[in-house]
Design an enzyme around this catalytic site. Structure first.
Site, PDB file in Angstrom:
ATOM      1  N   ASP A   1       0.991  -1.422   0.158  1.00 30.09           N
ATOM      2  CA  ASP A   1       0.111   0.243  -0.273  1.00 30.09           C
ATOM      3  C   ASP A   1       1.208   1.047   0.185  1.00 30.09           C
ATOM      4  O   ASP A   1       2.523   1.261   0.434  1.00 30.09           O
ATOM      5  CB  ASP A   1      -0.876  -0.043   1.251  1.00 30.09           C
ATOM      6  CG  ASP A   1      -1.950   0.821   1.096  1.00 30.09           C
ATOM      7  OD1 ASP A   1      -2.860  -0.019   1.058  1.00 30.09           O
ATOM      8  OD2 ASP A   1      -2.426   2.157   1.160  1.00 30.09           O
TER       9      ASP A   1
ATOM     10  N   THR B   1     -16.757   1.092   1.755  1.00 29.92           N
ATOM     11  CA  THR B   1     -15.279   1.359   2.266  1.00 29.92           C
ATOM     12  C   THR B   1     -14.940   2.720   1.968  1.00 29.92           C
ATOM     13  O   THR B   1     -16.199   3.786   1.446  1.00 29.92           O
ATOM     14  CB  THR B   1     -14.500   0.862   1.189  1.00 29.92           C
ATOM     15  OG1 THR B   1     -14.530   1.567  -0.801  1.00 29.92           O
ATOM     16  CG2 THR B   1     -14.825  -0.904   0.881  1.00 29.92           C
TER      17      THR B   1
ATOM     18  N   LYS C   1     -11.100   2.440 -15.232  1.00 34.06           N
ATOM     19  CA  LYS C   1     -12.214   1.657 -15.043  1.00 34.06           C
ATOM     20  C   LYS C   1     -12.019   0.551 -16.511  1.00 34.06           C
ATOM     21  O   LYS C   1     -12.023  -0.421 -16.536  1.00 34.06           O
ATOM     22  CB  LYS C   1     -12.416   2.008 -14.044  1.00 34.06           C
ATOM     23  CG  LYS C   1     -12.764   2.486 -12.815  1.00 34.06           C
ATOM     24  CD  LYS C   1     -12.045   0.972 -11.938  1.00 34.06           C
ATOM     25  CE  LYS C   1     -11.173   1.840 -10.777  1.00 34.06           C
ATOM     26  NZ  LYS C   1     -10.302   0.538 -10.164  1.00 34.06           N
TER      27      LYS C   1
ATOM     28  N   TYR D   1     -12.802   8.227 -13.345  1.00 36.45           N
ATOM     29  CA  TYR D   1     -12.559   7.365 -13.305  1.00 36.45           C
ATOM     30  C   TYR D   1     -12.567   6.096 -13.873  1.00 36.45           C
ATOM     31  O   TYR D   1     -12.278   5.181 -13.645  1.00 36.45           O
ATOM     32  CB  TYR D   1     -13.116   7.629 -11.446  1.00 36.45           C
ATOM     33  CG  TYR D   1     -13.653   6.085 -10.571  1.00 36.45           C
ATOM     34  CD1 TYR D   1     -12.472   5.378 -10.125  1.00 36.45           C
ATOM     35  CD2 TYR D   1     -14.814   5.429 -10.838  1.00 36.45           C
ATOM     36  CE1 TYR D   1     -13.059   4.689  -9.482  1.00 36.45           C
ATOM     37  CE2 TYR D   1     -14.620   4.234 -10.100  1.00 36.45           C
ATOM     38  CZ  TYR D   1     -13.849   3.720  -9.381  1.00 36.45           C
ATOM     39  OH  TYR D   1     -13.631   2.485  -8.799  1.00 36.45           O
TER      40      TYR D   1
END
Ligand SMILES: NC(=O)c1ccc[n+]([C@@H]2O[C@H](COP(=O)([O-])OP(=O)(O)OC[C@H]3O[C@@H](n4cnc5c(N)ncnc54)[C@H](O)[C@@H]3O)[C@@H](O)[C@H]2O)c1
Length: 278
Positions: free
Chosen positions: A45, A217, A186, A182
């Protein structure tokens, strides 16, 4: 051929995975799921904030906590190790792959989960540094991991069962207003996975992706903020399943794809979206 949860037969080597975006959310759940299934995992990460983005990334302490919890589940000290790297940095990912190979003797799955979201403006008004952050992490980061990790997957002796996996999104196929970068990134991931599936043909190494729907999340919490909604819970109502997904529900599909039981699949983009794309 029945192998509960894709567990190894005795005599097979212990499988080794590298997971990016591992400090929290879907990446953390994937690390824990793989540990439950007996894998050794390098949990990668960035573990620090990005000045281009208005919300916090996962932290070093979260990353270490995931690795510690996962190691305890696999009951081998050090079976899951934390590793700090920015997926935008190809050298850092090469070092991560080398760490996994040097520690555990090879690599069987590379799983690109790391991603960020930004938007709130039409593309032509979006600050360029936010557009770049989304494209460079969500698409560039997956390509960087493919470049760094696939040679290690191919370095396993035949017959190979290597897996390159990525997390795309329902946004790859839906035109979401104020999230154009985004959506573009994707959609790029799904195109990449199809091409890699074709390129890897005959090697025993496959490439597949999952496209999650609304999952509980920080990315979804940030999406709610982008749309000026009080919370993310209402996104669950847009999915036929009638609720938000849990990160573990995406992780269990990724773990299946990482294991030997997905041997018939390559170039696939699997919706794990509670029916959102219907
Ligand atoms: N939550 C959803 O509804 C949803 C839906 C579809 C797809 N996704 C995708 O799932 C993936 C995981 O996101 P999440 O929902 O768990 O969100 P999250 O923000 O909880 O997790 C993302 C993780 O990626 C890490 N990360 C960000 N930039 C990085 C970089 N440059 N290098 C390395 N690590 C980096 C963050 O520190 C964080 O720990 C992302 O690719 C996201 O786009 C999420």
């Amino acid at each position: 051929m029945a192998r509960p949860h894709g567990r190894m037969n005795s005599g097979e080597h212990r499988r080794v995975a590298l997971v990016t975006g591992a400090a929290r959310g879907i990446g953390a759940a994937t690390v824990l799921e793989l540990a439950d299934r007996g894998w050794s995992v390098l949990a990668v990460d960035i573990a620090s904030d990005d000045p281009a983005l208005p919300y916090p990334m996962g932290s070093k302490s979260e990353l270490v906590a995931v690795a510690t919890e996962a190691s305890s589940r696999v009951s081998r000290v050090g079976a899951v190790r934390p590793f700090v790297a920015d997926v935008r940095d190809p050298e850092a990912l090469r070092a991560a792959v080398a760490e996994a190979v040097d520690t555990w003797g090879g690599l069987d799955a590379a799983i690109a989960v790391a991603g960020v979201i930004a938007g709130g403006d039409p593309l032509w008004e979006m600050p360029i540094e936010r557009e770049r952050a989304v494209m460079d992490v969500c698409l560039g980061g997956v390509m960087n991991l493919a470049r760094a990790a696939i040679p290690a997957l191919l370095a396993r002796p035949e017959p190979r069962t290597g897996r390159f996996l990525a997390v795309a999104s329902a946004a790859a196929t839906k035109g979401l207003p104020l999230l154009s970068a985004y959506c573009a990134a994707k959609a790029g991931v799904t195109g990449l996975i199809r091409a890699l599936g074709a390129e890897l043909g005959g090697t025993g190494v496959s490439a597949n992706a999952v496209s999650p729907g609304s999952t509980d999340t920080e990315v979804l919490a940030e999406t709610a903020r982008i749309y000026h909604l009080p919370d993310a819970v209402r996104f669950g109502g847009q999915q036929p399943i009638g609720r938000l997904l849990a990160p573990a529900e995406i992780a269990s599909v990724l773990a299946f794809l990482a294991g030997p039981d997905s041997s018939a699949m390559t170039g696939a983009v699997v919706p794990v979206d509670g029916g959102l794309a219907l």
